[in-house]
Design a protein around this motif. Structure first.
Motif, PDB file in Angstrom:
ATOM      1  N   SER A   1       5.258   8.681 -29.033  1.00 50.68           N
ATOM      2  CA  SER A   1       4.290   8.749 -27.939  1.00 50.68           C
ATOM      3  C   SER A   1       4.896   8.154 -26.683  1.00 50.68           C
ATOM      4  O   SER A   1       5.641   7.169 -26.740  1.00 50.68           O
ATOM      5  N   LEU A   2       4.565   8.761 -25.565  1.00 48.93           N
ATOM      6  CA  LEU A   2       4.951   8.267 -24.243  1.00 48.93           C
ATOM      7  C   LEU A   2       3.685   8.163 -23.411  1.00 48.93           C
ATOM      8  O   LEU A   2       2.889   9.104 -23.359  1.00 48.93           O
ATOM      9  N   GLU A   3       3.491   7.026 -22.767  1.00 52.27           N
ATOM     10  CA  GLU A   3       2.299   6.814 -21.935  1.00 52.27           C
ATOM     11  C   GLU A   3       2.731   6.249 -20.587  1.00 52.27           C
ATOM     12  O   GLU A   3       3.462   5.261 -20.522  1.00 52.27           O
ATOM     13  N   LEU A   4       2.282   6.883 -19.519  1.00 56.16           N
ATOM     14  CA  LEU A   4       2.566   6.437 -18.157  1.00 56.16           C
ATOM     15  C   LEU A   4       1.252   6.233 -17.424  1.00 56.16           C
ATOM     16  O   LEU A   4       0.340   7.059 -17.547  1.00 56.16           O
ATOM     17  N   GLY A   5       1.157   5.137 -16.656  1.00 53.71           N
ATOM     18  CA  GLY A   5      -0.109   4.907 -15.980  1.00 53.71           C
ATOM     19  C   GLY A   5      -0.055   3.798 -14.951  1.00 53.71           C
ATOM     20  O   GLY A   5       1.001   3.243 -14.637  1.00 53.71           O
ATOM     21  N   THR A   6      -1.230   3.509 -14.416  1.00 59.18           N
ATOM     22  CA  THR A   6      -1.410   2.443 -13.432  1.00 59.18           C
ATOM     23  C   THR A   6      -2.511   1.502 -13.901  1.00 59.18           C
ATOM     24  O   THR A   6      -3.351   1.866 -14.721  1.00 59.18           O
TER      25      THR A   6
ATOM     26  N   ALA B   1      -4.514  -6.595  -7.705  1.00 63.39           N
ATOM     27  CA  ALA B   1      -3.095  -6.261  -7.655  1.00 63.39           C
ATOM     28  C   ALA B   1      -2.852  -5.020  -8.499  1.00 63.39           C
ATOM     29  O   ALA B   1      -3.246  -4.966  -9.666  1.00 63.39           O
ATOM     30  N   MET B   2      -2.212  -4.018  -7.917  1.00 67.01           N
ATOM     31  CA  MET B   2      -1.876  -2.803  -8.655  1.00 67.01           C
ATOM     32  C   MET B   2      -0.575  -3.012  -9.421  1.00 67.01           C
ATOM     33  O   MET B   2       0.328  -3.709  -8.962  1.00 67.01           O
ATOM     34  N   SER B   3      -0.483  -2.406 -10.588  1.00 68.69           N
ATOM     35  CA  SER B   3       0.764  -2.398 -11.341  1.00 68.69           C
ATOM     36  C   SER B   3       0.931  -1.038 -12.004  1.00 68.69           C
ATOM     37  O   SER B   3      -0.020  -0.254 -12.112  1.00 68.69           O
ATOM     38  N   TYR B   4       2.129  -0.768 -12.472  1.00 67.20           N
ATOM     39  CA  TYR B   4       2.485   0.518 -13.047  1.00 67.20           C
ATOM     40  C   TYR B   4       3.197   0.259 -14.370  1.00 67.20           C
ATOM     41  O   TYR B   4       3.993  -0.678 -14.475  1.00 67.20           O
ATOM     42  N   PHE B   5       2.909   1.076 -15.385  1.00 69.24           N
ATOM     43  CA  PHE B   5       3.443   0.768 -16.700  1.00 69.24           C
ATOM     44  C   PHE B   5       3.912   2.017 -17.419  1.00 69.24           C
ATOM     45  O   PHE B   5       3.495   3.149 -17.124  1.00 69.24           O
TER      46      PHE B   5
ATOM     47  N   MET C   1       0.836  -1.199   0.000  1.00 71.76           N
ATOM     48  CA  MET C   1       0.000   0.000   0.000  1.00 71.76           C
ATOM     49  C   MET C   1       0.873   1.253   0.000  1.00 71.76           C
ATOM     50  O   MET C   1       0.580   2.226  -0.707  1.00 71.76           O
ATOM     51  N   TYR C   2       1.964   1.225   0.779  1.00 72.21           N
ATOM     52  CA  TYR C   2       2.887   2.355   0.809  1.00 72.21           C
ATOM     53  C   TYR C   2       3.537   2.559  -0.554  1.00 72.21           C
ATOM     54  O   TYR C   2       3.667   3.689  -1.039  1.00 72.21           O
ATOM     55  N   GLN C   3       3.938   1.430  -1.204  1.00 72.56           N
ATOM     56  CA  GLN C   3       4.541   1.526  -2.529  1.00 72.56           C
ATOM     57  C   GLN C   3       3.545   2.094  -3.531  1.00 72.56           C
ATOM     58  O   GLN C   3       3.899   2.907  -4.376  1.00 72.56           O
ATOM     59  N   PHE C   4       2.292   1.641  -3.422  1.00 76.65           N
ATOM     60  CA  PHE C   4       1.258   2.127  -4.338  1.00 76.65           C
ATOM     61  C   PHE C   4       1.049   3.623  -4.161  1.00 76.65           C
ATOM     62  O   PHE C   4       0.991   4.380  -5.131  1.00 76.65           O
ATOM     63  N   LYS C   5       0.934   4.087  -2.901  1.00 75.00           N
ATOM     64  CA  LYS C   5       0.723   5.506  -2.647  1.00 75.00           C
ATOM     65  C   LYS C   5       1.907   6.328  -3.142  1.00 75.00           C
ATOM     66  O   LYS C   5       1.732   7.409  -3.713  1.00 75.00           O
TER      67      LYS C   5
END
Length: 276
Positions: A154-159, A203-207, A7-11
């Motif tokens: 193009s550059l795309e950042l997200g969760t 599960a959260m992920s980041y891309f 949760m800390y990593q996600f925040k």
């Protein structure tokens, strides 16, 4: 379930991502020429990816190994242009999280698999498992920019929110695998492995996605991008053990939605910008 650490990593990642979005938008205070003419799009993406190998923890002799595994994702998303080639993207899609386990070693003396005939008997296994279906909801910021070579990038950042094993009952799903050999008419077990996944686990992920974007005459777009996905949350955990060996060889396994790959996206423009 996400732990306090996850949760800390996600925040932390969410704060960094939001700061990036805010800084990027505010940095473009003066109007600039828009590179492409789409304002709203339906986007259809197909990706070929290589999932990272299992995270292994060993006790005793380290016989078990894991390799990256090929898989894919399909996503449908909606893009809304904000300003200066910045856009928000919301989507939904499906993916499969596979994994690989393997071992290869000579049967040790003192085990029932060792035969005194002058030639070592090789014990081996190579197995890929494709049972990790997940549903994903990605949210991202998309930016188009141009470099000195006059190409549009193009550059795309997200969760992403990833839901593992889409079924009504939130009950653990357990998969087991075993390997055995027939010796003197008897089946002698050598290796067992079990993997447990909670149905409906989030599960959260980041891309990040980076590549070339091209437009057609009607301002539809084609994108060819490298993608990178990382998740701090484990989607499955398990254990393994080798049996009937004269020494200990066992441990635990863990898998995350971590991968790199290549994605093709077709953007169907539904609304052009003013002046197009």
């Amino acid at each position: 379930m996400m732990t306090k650490k996850n949760m800390y990593q996600f925040k932390s990642m969410a704060v960094i991502w939001l700061c990036f979005c805010s800084f990027s938008l505010k940095a473009q205070t003066n109007p600039t020429d828009e590179l492409l003419g789409f304002n709203r799009q339906w986007r259809f993406s197909a990706a070929a990816v290589a999932f990272n190998k299992l995270k292994l923890s060993h006790q005793g002799t380290e016989h078990l190994l894991s390799l990256p595994t090929l898989s894919g994702e399909l996503t449908v998303s909606y893009l809304h242009h904000i300003k200066n080639d910045f856009s928000l993207v919301l989507g939904a899609g499906l993916g499969v999280a596979p994994y690989n386990i393997k071992f290869r070693f000579d049967a040790p003396e003192g085990s029932p698999f060792h035969f005194d005939n002058g030639k070592p008997f090789e014990l081996q296994l190579f197995h890929n498992e494709y049972d990790g279906l997940y549903f994903q909801i990605p949210v991202s910021l998309h930016k188009v920019f141009r470099t000195s070579d006059k190409h549009n990038y193009s550059l795309e950042l997200g969760t992403k929110l990833n839901l593992q094993n889409i079924e009504p009952a939130a009950l653990p799903y357990q998969w087991e695998y075993s390997s055995e050999y027939e010796i003197n008419g008897n089946n002698v077990p050598l290796f067992t492995s079990s993997q447990t996944t909670n149905k409906g686990i989030a599960a959260m992920s980041y891309f990040a996605k980076l590549g070339i974007i091209r437009s057609t005459v009607n301002q539809h777009t084609l994108e060819y991008r490298l993608i990178f996905n990382w998740s701090p949350s484990a989607i499955r955990k398990g254990s393994y053990e080798f049996q009937n060996l004269p020494y200990t060889s066992r441990g635990t396994t863990e898998q995350h939605i971590n991968f790199i790959g290549f994605e093709f996206t077709y953007g169907l423009t539904t609304l052009l910008r003013l002046g197009e």
